[in-house]
Design a protein around this motif. Sequence first.
Motif, PDB file in Angstrom:
ATOM      1  N   TYR A 231       0.809  -1.215   0.000  1.00 12.11           N
ATOM      2  CA  TYR A 231       0.000   0.000   0.000  1.00 12.11           C
ATOM      3  C   TYR A 231       0.848   1.274   0.000  1.00 12.11           C
ATOM      4  CZ  TYR A 231      -3.644  -3.348   1.169  1.00 12.11           C
ATOM      5  OH  TYR A 231      -4.496  -4.410   1.143  1.00 12.11           O
ATOM      6  N   ASN A 232       2.130   1.135  -0.300  1.00 12.76           N
ATOM      7  CA  ASN A 232       2.990   2.312  -0.375  1.00 12.76           C
ATOM      8  C   ASN A 232       2.918   2.919  -1.777  1.00 12.76           C
ATOM      9  OD1 ASN A 232       4.898   4.240   0.451  1.00 12.76           O
ATOM     10  ND2 ASN A 232       6.007   2.698   1.632  1.00 12.76           N
ATOM     11  N   LYS A 233       3.345   4.147  -1.868  1.00 12.45           N
ATOM     12  CA  LYS A 233       3.364   4.846  -3.154  1.00 12.45           C
ATOM     13  C   LYS A 233       4.709   4.627  -3.836  1.00 12.45           C
ATOM     14  CE  LYS A 233       0.533   8.463  -1.036  1.00 12.45           C
ATOM     15  NZ  LYS A 233       0.495   9.884  -0.604  1.00 12.45           N
ATOM     16  N   PRO A 234       4.754   4.609  -5.151  1.00 16.42           N
ATOM     17  CA  PRO A 234       6.042   4.512  -5.841  1.00 16.42           C
ATOM     18  C   PRO A 234       6.987   5.627  -5.386  1.00 16.42           C
ATOM     19  CG  PRO A 234       4.239   4.226  -7.385  1.00 16.42           C
ATOM     20  CD  PRO A 234       3.618   4.637  -6.089  1.00 16.42           C
ATOM     21  N   GLY A 235       8.224   5.248  -5.058  1.00 15.49           N
ATOM     22  CA  GLY A 235       9.191   6.215  -4.569  1.00 15.49           C
ATOM     23  C   GLY A 235       9.010   6.561  -3.105  1.00 15.49           C
ATOM     24  N   GLY A 236       8.175   5.824  -2.407  1.00 13.80           N
ATOM     25  CA  GLY A 236       7.907   6.096  -1.005  1.00 13.80           C
ATOM     26  C   GLY A 236       8.999   5.581  -0.079  1.00 13.80           C
ATOM     27  N   LYS A 237       8.733   5.672   1.230  1.00  9.07           N
ATOM     28  CA  LYS A 237       9.721   5.288   2.230  1.00  9.07           C
ATOM     29  C   LYS A 237       9.109   4.317   3.244  1.00  9.07           C
ATOM     30  CE  LYS A 237      12.121   9.759   2.079  1.00  9.07           C
ATOM     31  NZ  LYS A 237      12.569  10.931   2.882  1.00  9.07           N
ATOM     32  N   VAL A 238       9.973   3.484   3.782  1.00 11.18           N
ATOM     33  CA  VAL A 238       9.625   2.615   4.909  1.00 11.18           C
ATOM     34  C   VAL A 238      10.731   2.772   5.935  1.00 11.18           C
ATOM     35  CG1 VAL A 238       9.212   0.266   5.706  1.00 11.18           C
ATOM     36  CG2 VAL A 238       8.423   0.949   3.432  1.00 11.18           C
ATOM     37  N   SER A 239      10.385   3.215   7.120  1.00 11.94           N
ATOM     38  CA  SER A 239      11.391   3.400   8.178  1.00 11.94           C
ATOM     39  C   SER A 239      11.058   2.487   9.353  1.00 11.94           C
ATOM     40  CB  SER A 239      11.431   4.864   8.632  1.00 11.94           C
ATOM     41  OG  SER A 239      10.185   5.258   9.154  1.00 11.94           O
ATOM     42  N   ILE A 240      12.104   1.814   9.836  1.00 13.26           N
ATOM     43  CA  ILE A 240      11.959   0.893  10.968  1.00 13.26           C
ATOM     44  C   ILE A 240      12.855   1.387  12.094  1.00 13.26           C
ATOM     45  CG2 ILE A 240      12.183  -1.492  11.746  1.00 13.26           C
ATOM     46  CD1 ILE A 240      11.912  -2.346   8.811  1.00 13.26           C
ATOM     47  N   ARG A 241      12.240   1.632  13.229  1.00  8.14           N
ATOM     48  CA  ARG A 241      12.986   2.106  14.389  1.00  8.14           C
ATOM     49  C   ARG A 241      12.830   1.093  15.523  1.00  8.14           C
ATOM     50  NH1 ARG A 241      10.844   6.469  14.454  1.00  8.14           N
ATOM     51  NH2 ARG A 241       9.385   6.351  16.211  1.00  8.14           N
ATOM     52  N   ILE A 242      13.969   0.519  15.935  1.00 13.17           N
ATOM     53  CA  ILE A 242      13.961  -0.524  16.959  1.00 13.17           C
ATOM     54  C   ILE A 242      14.535   0.047  18.244  1.00 13.17           C
ATOM     55  CG2 ILE A 242      14.686  -2.866  17.557  1.00 13.17           C
ATOM     56  CD1 ILE A 242      15.231  -3.329  14.571  1.00 13.17           C
ATOM     57  N   GLN A 243      13.782  -0.102  19.315  1.00  7.66           N
ATOM     58  CA  GLN A 243      14.241   0.286  20.636  1.00  7.66           C
ATOM     59  C   GLN A 243      14.061  -0.884  21.594  1.00  7.66           C
ATOM     60  OE1 GLN A 243      11.799   3.743  21.397  1.00  7.66           O
ATOM     61  NE2 GLN A 243      13.269   5.140  20.457  1.00  7.66           N
ATOM     62  N   ASP A 244      14.544  -0.711  22.816  1.00  5.99           N
ATOM     63  CA  ASP A 244      14.365  -1.769  23.807  1.00  5.99           C
ATOM     64  C   ASP A 244      12.873  -1.956  24.092  1.00  5.99           C
ATOM     65  OD1 ASP A 244      15.018  -3.723  25.656  1.00  5.99           O
ATOM     66  OD2 ASP A 244      15.156  -2.291  27.307  1.00  5.99           O
ATOM     67  N   LYS A 245      12.376  -3.141  23.820  1.00  4.94           N
ATOM     68  CA  LYS A 245      10.985  -3.538  24.070  1.00  4.94           C
ATOM     69  C   LYS A 245       9.970  -2.874  23.149  1.00  4.94           C
ATOM     70  CE  LYS A 245      11.519  -4.885  28.912  1.00  4.94           C
ATOM     71  NZ  LYS A 245      10.971  -4.783  30.278  1.00  4.94           N
ATOM     72  N   SER A 246      10.393  -2.381  21.978  1.00  6.53           N
ATOM     73  CA  SER A 246       9.431  -1.831  21.021  1.00  6.53           C
ATOM     74  C   SER A 246      10.027  -1.776  19.624  1.00  6.53           C
ATOM     75  CB  SER A 246       8.958  -0.437  21.437  1.00  6.53           C
ATOM     76  OG  SER A 246       9.989   0.504  21.282  1.00  6.53           O
ATOM     77  N   VAL A 247       9.150  -1.872  18.625  1.00  5.64           N
ATOM     78  CA  VAL A 247       9.526  -1.753  17.218  1.00  5.64           C
ATOM     79  C   VAL A 247       8.476  -0.879  16.540  1.00  5.64           C
ATOM     80  CG1 VAL A 247       9.937  -2.931  15.036  1.00  5.64           C
ATOM     81  CG2 VAL A 247      10.574  -4.033  17.177  1.00  5.64           C
ATOM     82  N   CYS A 248       8.923   0.104  15.785  1.00 12.25           N
ATOM     83  CA  CYS A 248       8.015   1.002  15.065  1.00 12.25           C
ATOM     84  C   CYS A 248       8.298   0.885  13.570  1.00 12.25           C
ATOM     85  CB  CYS A 248       8.190   2.441  15.536  1.00 12.25           C
ATOM     86  SG  CYS A 248       7.113   3.628  14.687  1.00 12.25           S
ATOM     87  N   ILE A 249       7.282   0.526  12.796  1.00 10.95           N
ATOM     88  CA  ILE A 249       7.409   0.405  11.340  1.00 10.95           C
ATOM     89  C   ILE A 249       6.474   1.442  10.717  1.00 10.95           C
ATOM     90  CG2 ILE A 249       7.148  -1.098   9.347  1.00 10.95           C
ATOM     91  CD1 ILE A 249       7.580  -3.476  11.215  1.00 10.95           C
ATOM     92  N   GLN A 250       7.047   2.379   9.979  1.00 11.03           N
ATOM     93  CA  GLN A 250       6.271   3.490   9.435  1.00 11.03           C
ATOM     94  C   GLN A 250       6.483   3.582   7.932  1.00 11.03           C
ATOM     95  OE1 GLN A 250       6.926   7.107  11.565  1.00 11.03           O
ATOM     96  NE2 GLN A 250       5.293   8.240  10.536  1.00 11.03           N
ATOM     97  N   ASP A 251       5.394   3.833   7.204  1.00 13.00           N
ATOM     98  CA  ASP A 251       5.494   3.972   5.749  1.00 13.00           C
ATOM     99  C   ASP A 251       4.830   5.265   5.303  1.00 13.00           C
ATOM    100  OD1 ASP A 251       2.619   3.568   4.922  1.00 13.00           O
ATOM    101  OD2 ASP A 251       2.936   1.632   5.887  1.00 13.00           O
ATOM    102  N   THR A 252       5.027   5.590   4.031  1.00 13.68           N
ATOM    103  CA  THR A 252       4.436   6.809   3.452  1.00 13.68           C
ATOM    104  C   THR A 252       3.371   6.432   2.436  1.00 13.68           C
ATOM    105  OG1 THR A 252       6.203   6.856   1.790  1.00 13.68           O
ATOM    106  CG2 THR A 252       6.544   8.144   3.803  1.00 13.68           C
ATOM    107  N   GLY A 253       2.609   5.397   2.757  1.00 15.26           N
ATOM    108  CA  GLY A 253       1.633   4.873   1.812  1.00 15.26           C
ATOM    109  C   GLY A 253       0.314   5.615   1.790  1.00 15.26           C
ATOM    110  N   ILE A 254      -0.710   4.914   1.295  1.00 14.17           N
ATOM    111  CA  ILE A 254      -2.015   5.542   1.087  1.00 14.17           C
ATOM    112  C   ILE A 254      -2.790   5.696   2.388  1.00 14.17           C
ATOM    113  CG2 ILE A 254      -2.160   4.689  -1.262  1.00 14.17           C
ATOM    114  CD1 ILE A 254      -3.977   2.461  -0.289  1.00 14.17           C
TER     115      ILE A 254
END
Length: 316
Positions: A231-254
């Motif tokens: 569901y991301n847009k062409p040329g978009g981004k996916v960023s993954i940020r890992i910390q102690d006891k948590s994971v955040c996955i963020q995209d620039t999709g629709i």
Amino acid sequence: MIKAFFKEYGAWYLLYGLLSLLFFLTFYLYRLPLVYFQTSFIFVSTILILLSLGLYYRFYQKMTSLHFFLAVTNLDNLNQLEQPSDKAYQKIIAALIQKEAEAALVYQSDQDKIQQMIKLWSHQMKIPLATLSLMEQTNQLEKESVRQQILRLENNLSRLMNYIKFNQNQSDFRFESVSMRDILVDLVKKNQVLYRQKDLSLTIEGDWILKSDKKWLSFSLAQILDNAIKYNKPGGKVSIRIQDKSVCIQDTGIGILAEDIPRIFEEGFTGYNGHEHQKATGLGLYMTKQILNHLEFDISIQSQVDQGTKVLIRKR
């Protein structure tokens, strides 16, 4: 039948025999006239025989009803058994039948859902197969395109097999020390051809060493990353940020409609995006939620239409 009757009531006849023997010894030792003992013995024995005939008749009816019940499973035939213990057995049998019927209904419902999912996944797998067939017919078997379609086939088949296994409660967990970063890097490498297809950029920051089931944790994260690609847009981004006891996955999709977010983890729910893009089964996030619950994780989703989606996974 007679043997079964004496097996059930044998203790009472044995007690009668012992009492008769005691009375006989009493008469004999005190030198009482045995004619009195004989008369009373004949009288009591006659009553015992008549009582035995009545008991045997009831026993015969009871056994006949039980055998008929086993043959046709009809509780109406047990209504003639009116003893308190028989009534208690009837309640137990009725409860067992009800429980068995409910279990059969649940099993049939699960089988129906599996059949529906197999049909749905079969339809989804036809798309990359048709694409490969067309590429072969037109002599356009480019290496990158072939890898894309094969990867889609592998991912769809993996989801189907894991859904069946998970739905049949065969998801045995094996906890070991794993690196969250290593799991995510492996998933990105496996799907890098899909990232290149959409020209997506991806970043991974941090690490987290934890005790968990590597296979099922990897499967859950794969569903989230798959949505970030799908569901991301062409040329978009996916960023993954890992910390102690948590994971955040963020995209620039629709993004996801606000009214769809509360139901996003429901089984079979696809929402607007799933209907619009015809790519969703409504099971990826449902299975992700269930598996993460077993692994003692919480998952939450924040999203805005045309701005992207953020998925946060936390250890409890």
